[in-house]
Scaffold this motif. Structure first.
Motif, mmCIF file in Angstrom:
data_model
loop_
_atom_site.group_PDB
_atom_site.id
_atom_site.type_symbol
_atom_site.label_atom_id
_atom_site.label_comp_id
_atom_site.label_asym_id
_atom_site.label_seq_id
_atom_site.Cartn_x
_atom_site.Cartn_y
_atom_site.Cartn_z
ATOM 1 N N LYS A 1 0.797 -1.222 0.000
ATOM 2 C CA LYS A 1 0.000 0.000 0.000
ATOM 3 C C LYS A 1 0.836 1.281 0.000
ATOM 4 C CE LYS A 1 -4.069 2.063 1.977
ATOM 5 N NZ LYS A 1 -5.177 1.926 2.887
ATOM 6 N N TYR A 2 1.981 1.270 0.694
ATOM 7 C CA TYR A 2 2.693 2.521 0.931
ATOM 8 C C TYR A 2 4.070 2.617 0.284
ATOM 9 C CZ TYR A 2 -1.075 3.413 4.136
ATOM 10 O OH TYR A 2 -2.325 3.613 4.671
ATOM 11 N N GLU A 3 4.465 1.643 -0.516
ATOM 12 C CA GLU A 3 5.730 1.764 -1.246
ATOM 13 C C GLU A 3 5.528 1.312 -2.682
ATOM 14 O OE1 GLU A 3 8.356 3.069 -2.633
ATOM 15 O OE2 GLU A 3 8.979 3.389 -0.567
ATOM 16 N N PRO A 4 4.975 2.210 -3.521
ATOM 17 C CA PRO A 4 4.656 1.848 -4.900
ATOM 18 C C PRO A 4 5.888 1.654 -5.786
ATOM 19 C CG PRO A 4 4.253 4.172 -4.538
ATOM 20 C CD PRO A 4 4.578 3.576 -3.193
ATOM 21 N N ARG A 5 7.068 2.012 -5.303
ATOM 22 C CA ARG A 5 8.281 1.821 -6.108
ATOM 23 C C ARG A 5 8.742 0.366 -6.109
ATOM 24 N NH1 ARG A 5 11.769 6.486 -3.357
ATOM 25 N NH2 ARG A 5 10.728 5.576 -1.554
ATOM 26 N N LEU A 6 8.071 -0.482 -5.294
ATOM 27 C CA LEU A 6 8.411 -1.898 -5.251
ATOM 28 C C LEU A 6 7.266 -2.725 -5.840
ATOM 29 C CD1 LEU A 6 9.971 -2.296 -1.686
ATOM 30 C CD2 LEU A 6 11.163 -2.080 -3.883
ATOM 31 N N THR A 7 7.628 -3.754 -6.579
ATOM 32 C CA THR A 7 6.649 -4.701 -7.113
ATOM 33 C C THR A 7 7.130 -6.117 -6.813
ATOM 34 O OG1 THR A 7 7.739 -4.828 -9.271
ATOM 35 C CG2 THR A 7 6.025 -3.149 -9.023
ATOM 36 N N HIS A 8 6.248 -7.092 -6.977
ATOM 37 C CA HIS A 8 6.580 -8.503 -6.747
ATOM 38 C C HIS A 8 7.231 -8.695 -5.366
ATOM 39 C CE1 HIS A 8 6.488 -7.960 -11.141
ATOM 40 N NE2 HIS A 8 5.836 -9.123 -11.112
ATOM 41 N N VAL A 9 6.601 -8.156 -4.357
ATOM 42 C CA VAL A 9 7.150 -8.160 -2.998
ATOM 43 C C VAL A 9 6.940 -9.520 -2.337
ATOM 44 C CG1 VAL A 9 6.932 -7.124 -0.711
ATOM 45 C CG2 VAL A 9 6.782 -5.692 -2.739
ATOM 46 N N ARG A 10 7.969 -9.975 -1.638
ATOM 47 C CA ARG A 10 7.887 -11.212 -0.862
ATOM 48 C C ARG A 10 8.594 -10.978 0.467
ATOM 49 N NH1 ARG A 10 10.963 -16.572 -1.479
ATOM 50 N NH2 ARG A 10 9.611 -17.961 -0.309
ATOM 51 N N VAL A 11 7.939 -11.319 1.565
ATOM 52 C CA VAL A 11 8.498 -11.147 2.902
ATOM 53 C C VAL A 11 8.676 -12.533 3.522
ATOM 54 C CG1 VAL A 11 8.167 -10.118 5.187
ATOM 55 C CG2 VAL A 11 7.338 -8.918 3.144
ATOM 56 N N VAL A 12 9.891 -12.807 3.986
ATOM 57 C CA VAL A 12 10.213 -14.115 4.553
ATOM 58 C C VAL A 12 10.837 -13.913 5.933
ATOM 59 C CG1 VAL A 12 11.617 -16.194 4.241
ATOM 60 C CG2 VAL A 12 10.641 -15.037 2.254
ATOM 61 N N PRO A 13 10.342 -14.636 6.946
ATOM 62 C CA PRO A 13 10.957 -14.507 8.264
ATOM 63 C C PRO A 13 12.340 -15.141 8.282
ATOM 64 C CG PRO A 13 9.224 -16.161 8.308
ATOM 65 C CD PRO A 13 9.209 -15.556 6.943
ATOM 66 N N LEU A 14 13.253 -14.533 9.010
ATOM 67 C CA LEU A 14 14.596 -15.060 9.212
ATOM 68 C C LEU A 14 14.691 -15.581 10.643
ATOM 69 C CD1 LEU A 14 16.647 -12.213 7.498
ATOM 70 C CD2 LEU A 14 16.122 -14.479 6.577
#
Length: 137
Positions: free
Chosen positions: A82-95
């Motif tokens: 929603k708040y960072e349109p400069r990024l696409t195809h976002v994936r968040v993975v826990p470390l």
């Protein structure tokens, strides 16, 4: 053209004179990392214009740990979408949790809008609730 946030342009108006016709991926990546850190250090409900901006407070996560790790991961994904349109195809993975510093960590992989190469960020939340975000890790 380089993409800066509105706040960055207001804080440093001299940057406007430095515009170029080609994008600088490294400059944009640093700008995105600063913006993510600002967003992630905002607590949900604290920005009256955007009540869903930010992450939940740590004191809401602790009682439901470790299940709340998935909630935090999802909150990060929603903020990015929603708040960072400069990024696409976002994936968040826990470390793995940094038990020495008691930090929750996540790796964010995405693509910068207008660039082909994938980018990475590592974000971590310490025991005080402060969030850091580093690019290129």
């Amino acid at each position: 053209m380089q993409m800066f946030t509105l706040l960055e342009r207001l804080a440093e108006p001299s940057r406007i004179a430095q515009r170029t016709v080609r994008s600088d991926s490294a400059v944009q990546l640093a700008s995105i990392a600063r913006n993510l850190e600002r967003i992630f250090n905002t607590r949900v409900g604290s920005a009256q214009a955007q009540m869903d901006l930010g992450l939940p407070p740590p004191n809401e996560l602790i009682p439901h740990w470790p299940e709340s790790s998935a909630d935090l991961q999802r909150a990060i994904e929603v903020c990015l979408e929603k708040y960072e349109p400069r990024l696409t195809h976002v994936r968040v993975v826990p470390l793995p949790i940094d038990t020495e510093r008691l930090q929750l960590r996540f790796r964010i992989t995405a693509r910068q809008h207008g660039f082909d190469d994938p980018v990475r960020f590592e974000t971590s939340m310490g025991q005080t609730g402060a969030v850091t975000c580093r690019s290129g890790v």
